[in-house]
Design a protein around this motif. Sequence first.
Motif, PDB file in Angstrom:
ATOM      1  N   ASP A   1      -3.367 -51.972 -15.330  1.00 22.45           N
ATOM      2  CA  ASP A   1      -4.323 -51.631 -14.273  1.00 22.45           C
ATOM      3  C   ASP A   1      -3.707 -51.681 -12.885  1.00 22.45           C
ATOM      4  OD1 ASP A   1      -6.367 -51.242 -16.084  1.00 22.45           O
ATOM      5  OD2 ASP A   1      -6.999 -53.336 -16.017  1.00 22.45           O
ATOM      6  N   VAL A   2      -2.883 -52.698 -12.617  1.00 24.03           N
ATOM      7  CA  VAL A   2      -2.366 -52.901 -11.266  1.00 24.03           C
ATOM      8  C   VAL A   2      -0.875 -53.182 -11.311  1.00 24.03           C
ATOM      9  CG1 VAL A   2      -2.525 -54.346  -9.204  1.00 24.03           C
ATOM     10  CG2 VAL A   2      -4.574 -53.853 -10.508  1.00 24.03           C
ATOM     11  N   THR A   3      -0.129 -52.509 -10.447  1.00 19.31           N
ATOM     12  CA  THR A   3       1.283 -52.805 -10.216  1.00 19.31           C
ATOM     13  C   THR A   3       1.483 -52.899  -8.705  1.00 19.31           C
ATOM     14  OG1 THR A   3       1.986 -50.502 -10.060  1.00 19.31           O
ATOM     15  CG2 THR A   3       1.988 -51.501 -12.264  1.00 19.31           C
ATOM     16  N   SER A   4       2.712 -53.084  -8.278  1.00 21.05           N
ATOM     17  CA  SER A   4       2.975 -53.147  -6.843  1.00 21.05           C
ATOM     18  C   SER A   4       2.687 -51.811  -6.159  1.00 21.05           C
ATOM     19  CB  SER A   4       4.426 -53.554  -6.591  1.00 21.05           C
ATOM     20  OG  SER A   4       5.299 -52.603  -7.151  1.00 21.05           O
ATOM     21  N   GLU A   5       2.617 -50.727  -6.924  1.00 23.94           N
ATOM     22  CA  GLU A   5       2.295 -49.414  -6.361  1.00 23.94           C
ATOM     23  C   GLU A   5       0.831 -49.298  -5.948  1.00 23.94           C
ATOM     24  OE1 GLU A   5       4.106 -46.480  -5.930  1.00 23.94           O
ATOM     25  OE2 GLU A   5       5.934 -47.604  -6.344  1.00 23.94           O
ATOM     26  N   SER A   6      -0.063 -50.081  -6.579  1.00 22.61           N
ATOM     27  CA  SER A   6      -1.488 -49.941  -6.288  1.00 22.61           C
ATOM     28  C   SER A   6      -2.159 -51.237  -5.832  1.00 22.61           C
ATOM     29  CB  SER A   6      -2.224 -49.409  -7.524  1.00 22.61           C
ATOM     30  OG  SER A   6      -2.128 -50.337  -8.583  1.00 22.61           O
ATOM     31  N   HIS A   7      -1.453 -52.355  -5.814  1.00 19.06           N
ATOM     32  CA  HIS A   7      -2.054 -53.625  -5.415  1.00 19.06           C
ATOM     33  C   HIS A   7      -2.263 -53.639  -3.905  1.00 19.06           C
ATOM     34  CE1 HIS A   7      -2.652 -57.913  -4.744  1.00 19.06           C
ATOM     35  NE2 HIS A   7      -2.931 -57.982  -6.033  1.00 19.06           N
ATOM     36  N   PRO A   8      -3.451 -54.033  -3.429  1.00 20.85           N
ATOM     37  CA  PRO A   8      -3.735 -54.004  -1.993  1.00 20.85           C
ATOM     38  C   PRO A   8      -2.743 -54.810  -1.143  1.00 20.85           C
ATOM     39  CG  PRO A   8      -5.751 -54.355  -3.208  1.00 20.85           C
ATOM     40  CD  PRO A   8      -4.628 -54.423  -4.201  1.00 20.85           C
ATOM     41  N   PHE A   9      -2.248 -55.910  -1.640  1.00 20.65           N
ATOM     42  CA  PHE A   9      -1.309 -56.714  -0.853  1.00 20.65           C
ATOM     43  C   PHE A   9      -0.015 -55.953  -0.609  1.00 20.65           C
ATOM     44  CE2 PHE A   9       2.235 -59.674  -0.502  1.00 20.65           C
ATOM     45  CZ  PHE A   9       1.813 -60.447   0.576  1.00 20.65           C
ATOM     46  N   TRP A  10       0.512 -55.322  -1.640  1.00 23.61           N
ATOM     47  CA  TRP A  10       1.794 -54.635  -1.517  1.00 23.61           C
ATOM     48  C   TRP A  10       1.685 -53.272  -0.848  1.00 23.61           C
ATOM     49  CZ3 TRP A  10       5.336 -58.027  -1.885  1.00 23.61           C
ATOM     50  CH2 TRP A  10       5.211 -59.091  -2.769  1.00 23.61           C
ATOM     51  N   THR A  11       0.508 -52.652  -0.878  1.00 26.12           N
ATOM     52  CA  THR A  11       0.350 -51.342  -0.248  1.00 26.12           C
ATOM     53  C   THR A  11      -0.085 -51.465   1.208  1.00 26.12           C
ATOM     54  OG1 THR A  11      -1.943 -51.186  -1.009  1.00 26.12           O
ATOM     55  CG2 THR A  11      -0.235 -50.209  -2.417  1.00 26.12           C
ATOM     56  N   GLY A  12      -0.439 -52.672   1.648  1.00 23.15           N
ATOM     57  CA  GLY A  12      -0.843 -52.874   3.038  1.00 23.15           C
ATOM     58  C   GLY A  12      -2.295 -52.557   3.300  1.00 23.15           C
ATOM     59  N   THR A  13      -3.101 -52.406   2.264  1.00 21.50           N
ATOM     60  CA  THR A  13      -4.519 -52.100   2.443  1.00 21.50           C
ATOM     61  C   THR A  13      -5.403 -53.316   2.183  1.00 21.50           C
ATOM     62  OG1 THR A  13      -4.692 -51.347   0.155  1.00 21.50           O
ATOM     63  CG2 THR A  13      -4.216 -49.683   1.819  1.00 21.50           C
ATOM     64  N   ALA A  14      -4.813 -54.509   2.198  1.00 19.74           N
ATOM     65  CA  ALA A  14      -5.583 -55.726   1.959  1.00 19.74           C
ATOM     66  C   ALA A  14      -6.574 -55.946   3.097  1.00 19.74           C
ATOM     67  CB  ALA A  14      -4.664 -56.931   1.815  1.00 19.74           C
ATOM     68  N   ARG A  15      -7.775 -56.380   2.778  1.00 16.08           N
ATOM     69  CA  ARG A  15      -8.791 -56.652   3.784  1.00 16.08           C
ATOM     70  C   ARG A  15      -8.612 -58.059   4.329  1.00 16.08           C
ATOM     71  NH1 ARG A  15     -14.456 -56.243   1.866  1.00 16.08           N
ATOM     72  NH2 ARG A  15     -13.641 -57.529   0.213  1.00 16.08           N
ATOM     73  N   VAL A  16      -8.841 -58.219   5.609  1.00 12.36           N
ATOM     74  CA  VAL A  16      -8.823 -59.534   6.237  1.00 12.36           C
ATOM     75  C   VAL A  16     -10.271 -59.975   6.402  1.00 12.36           C
ATOM     76  CG1 VAL A  16      -8.175 -60.842   8.277  1.00 12.36           C
ATOM     77  CG2 VAL A  16      -6.688 -59.006   7.435  1.00 12.36           C
ATOM     78  N   LEU A  17     -10.594 -61.110   5.843  1.00  9.19           N
ATOM     79  CA  LEU A  17     -11.962 -61.609   5.942  1.00  9.19           C
ATOM     80  C   LEU A  17     -12.236 -62.132   7.342  1.00  9.19           C
ATOM     81  CD1 LEU A  17     -12.231 -63.513   2.563  1.00  9.19           C
ATOM     82  CD2 LEU A  17     -13.174 -61.288   3.137  1.00  9.19           C
ATOM     83  N   ASP A  18     -13.477 -62.025   7.750  1.00 12.98           N
ATOM     84  CA  ASP A  18     -13.884 -62.498   9.063  1.00 12.98           C
ATOM     85  C   ASP A  18     -14.055 -64.010   8.999  1.00 12.98           C
ATOM     86  OD1 ASP A  18     -14.830 -62.737  11.622  1.00 12.98           O
ATOM     87  OD2 ASP A  18     -16.852 -62.065  11.125  1.00 12.98           O
ATOM     88  N   ALA A  19     -13.003 -64.751   9.345  1.00 10.76           N
ATOM     89  CA  ALA A  19     -13.039 -66.208   9.250  1.00 10.76           C
ATOM     90  C   ALA A  19     -14.019 -66.794  10.254  1.00 10.76           C
ATOM     91  CB  ALA A  19     -11.651 -66.790   9.469  1.00 10.76           C
ATOM     92  N   ALA A  20     -14.107 -66.213  11.448  1.00 15.79           N
ATOM     93  CA  ALA A  20     -15.024 -66.739  12.461  1.00 15.79           C
ATOM     94  C   ALA A  20     -16.468 -66.607  11.993  1.00 15.79           C
ATOM     95  CB  ALA A  20     -14.817 -66.003  13.777  1.00 15.79           C
ATOM     96  N   GLY A  21     -16.791 -65.493  11.350  1.00 17.74           N
ATOM     97  CA  GLY A  21     -18.146 -65.301  10.847  1.00 17.74           C
ATOM     98  C   GLY A  21     -18.501 -66.299   9.764  1.00 17.74           C
TER      99      GLY A  21
END
Length: 85
Positions: A49-69
């Motif tokens: 299902d997932v390799t470094s080609e499609s994993h959000p961390f390695w592709t740079g599409t990882a979401r940053v959660l709103d820590a302040a919220g």
Amino acid sequence: MKTGIHPDYHPVVFQDANTGSTFLTRSTLTSDRTVEWSDGNTYPLVVVDVTSESHPFWTGTARVLDAAGRVEKFERKYGKRQRRA
């Protein structure tokens, strides 16, 4: 190595189910599916299902959660805590 106690370690082609990219490596996994590689040999094909080609961390599409919220939500729910002196 001791003989007879280790699993068969052989070349296997892994394919990313999302992007279709493939790579050849060694593994103990087996598969009924096979694929012909660019070197002319046929190898077992394992679709993942997932390799470094499609994993959000390695592709740079990882979401940053709103820590302040999240902190504000916690403070609304439990109140702001006071430090003891």
